[in-house]
Design an enzyme around this catalytic site. Structure first.
Site, PDB file in Angstrom:
ATOM      1  CG  HIS A   1       0.102   5.651   4.050  1.00  8.05           C
ATOM      2  ND1 HIS A   1      -0.729   5.875   5.130  1.00  8.05           N
ATOM      3  CD2 HIS A   1      -0.640   4.969   3.134  1.00  8.05           C
ATOM      4  CE1 HIS A   1      -1.917   5.349   4.877  1.00  8.05           C
ATOM      5  NE2 HIS A   1      -1.896   4.807   3.688  1.00  8.05           N
TER       6      HIS A   1
ATOM      7  CG  ASP B   1      -1.895   1.176   1.220  1.00  4.34           C
ATOM      8  OD1 ASP B   1      -1.736   2.086   0.376  1.00  4.34           O
ATOM      9  OD2 ASP B   1      -2.801   1.199   2.065  1.00  4.34           O
TER      10      ASP B   1
END
Length: 329
Positions: free
Chosen positions: A244, A239
């Site tokens: 992030h 991911d």
């Protein structure tokens, strides 16, 4: 118009503009192709998206709902099938990303490795990515609302697994829709609930409501320190969303800095629950949780647990994961 796929039988119907599976390619027609087994997604230069369902033989089954179609049109969609392989390096990396300690040697040493069941969620991450690429929701605003995992058999230290994915439900929340996406295999069933602002109001059922918090006091409570680089490590498992790692991407979703993956936080809390209850974390059989607010890497957390396996995770700002449950067999 020329479109592409990597399946031999489908080539007779859908001429190729490229041959490398899973890559994005530009053909002379000006079409960018994103090809996945079971789902063919076309992004045209004018910004429109077209998607087609391909069965396991490679035959064209049907055109999928257009990007931005009413959310209810996606109910029952078979997203596709994917076979994924891994080596023992991958579950070890997962264990380190969610906080395994050096003394938990069978989580981090290949000679006696037991795979944390949450690793399965990294293998199945392709399914929500594919559905988002097909235009089921706006990937810029959709949120991971909740996650469930049922473990059927332990994962080996290395191997491969074939998974199928389908949309099992779409719930009408008024201003938003919630898509339930199930990924099924012989070893686990994983279900994503994805919250899509702006996709509600299509006349569907509202679906289940929120679970009330426990009335009784937790059986245990412990502090959990998250590493500053936790998101940087976890994203290597598949991911790689920019929120992030990139402060600019995080700012675009009104966050002051990059956020930790919700699944990383949930798996870290599960590891804590195993320690607190004397269970082995690889014996997890059922996991679920609702993501209530983001967690930032390095942020201190409090994990609380109840006798029935109930869990929650709290930051100094408030609840981060609610209605969670971890059951060990």
């Amino acid at each position: 118009m020329t479109i592409g796929t990597t399946n031999a039988r489908a080539r007779a119907v859908l001429p190729l503009i490229g041959s490398a599976p899973g890559e994005r390619e530009r053909g002379s027609t000006g079409i960018t192709r994103v090809s996945r087994m079971g789902l063919l997604v076309l992004r045209l230069e004018n910004g429109n998206t077209m998607a087609y369902e391909i069965d396991t033989t490679g035959a064209l089954v049907s055109a999928l709902p257009r990007a931005g179609a009413p959310a209810g049109d996606w109910i029952g969609l078979t997203v596709g099938e994917r076979t994924v392989a891994w080596s023992d390096r991958d579950p070890i990396l997962f264990a380190l990303a969610v906080g395994a300690r050096p003394d938990e040697i069978d989580l981090v040493f290949e000679d006696r490795l037991r795979v944390l069941p949450g690793f399965a969620l990294t293998l199945a991450q392709w399914a929500p990515d594919v559905l988002g690429a097909a235009g089921a929701w706006d990937t810029r605003t959709a949120l991971h609302g909740a996650q469930a995992l049922t473990v059927l058999k332990p994962l080996p230290a290395s191997g491969e697994i074939t998974m199928t994915a389908r949309v099992t439900g779409v719930w009408d929340k008024g201003a938003a829709a919630v898509y339930d996406l199930a990924v099924e295999s012989e070893r686990f069933v994983a279900t994503w609930s994805l919250f899509a602002p702006g996709r509600g109001g299509f006349g569907g059922d509202r679906g289940p409501g929120r679970v009330s918090p426990p009335d009784d006091a937790p059986a245990w409570s412990t502090e959990l320190a998250t590493a500053d680089n936790a998101a940087l490590i976890y994203r290597l498992l598949g991911d790689r969303h920019h929120i992030h790692v990139d402060p600019a991407a995080a700012a675009a979703i009104d966050q002051p800095r990059p956020i930790l993956h919700g699944l990383a936080t949930l798996s870290a809390a599960t590891l804590v629950a195993a320690r607190e209850t004397g269970a082995h974390p690889a014996d997890l059989t059922q996991l679920e949780g609702r993501f209530a607010a983001p967690v930032f890497p390095g942020e201190p957390l409090t994990v609380r647990g109840w006798a029935d396996g109930g869990l929650d995770v709290v930051t100094e700002r408030g609840p981060a994961i609610t209605a969670a449950r971890a059951v060990f067999g």
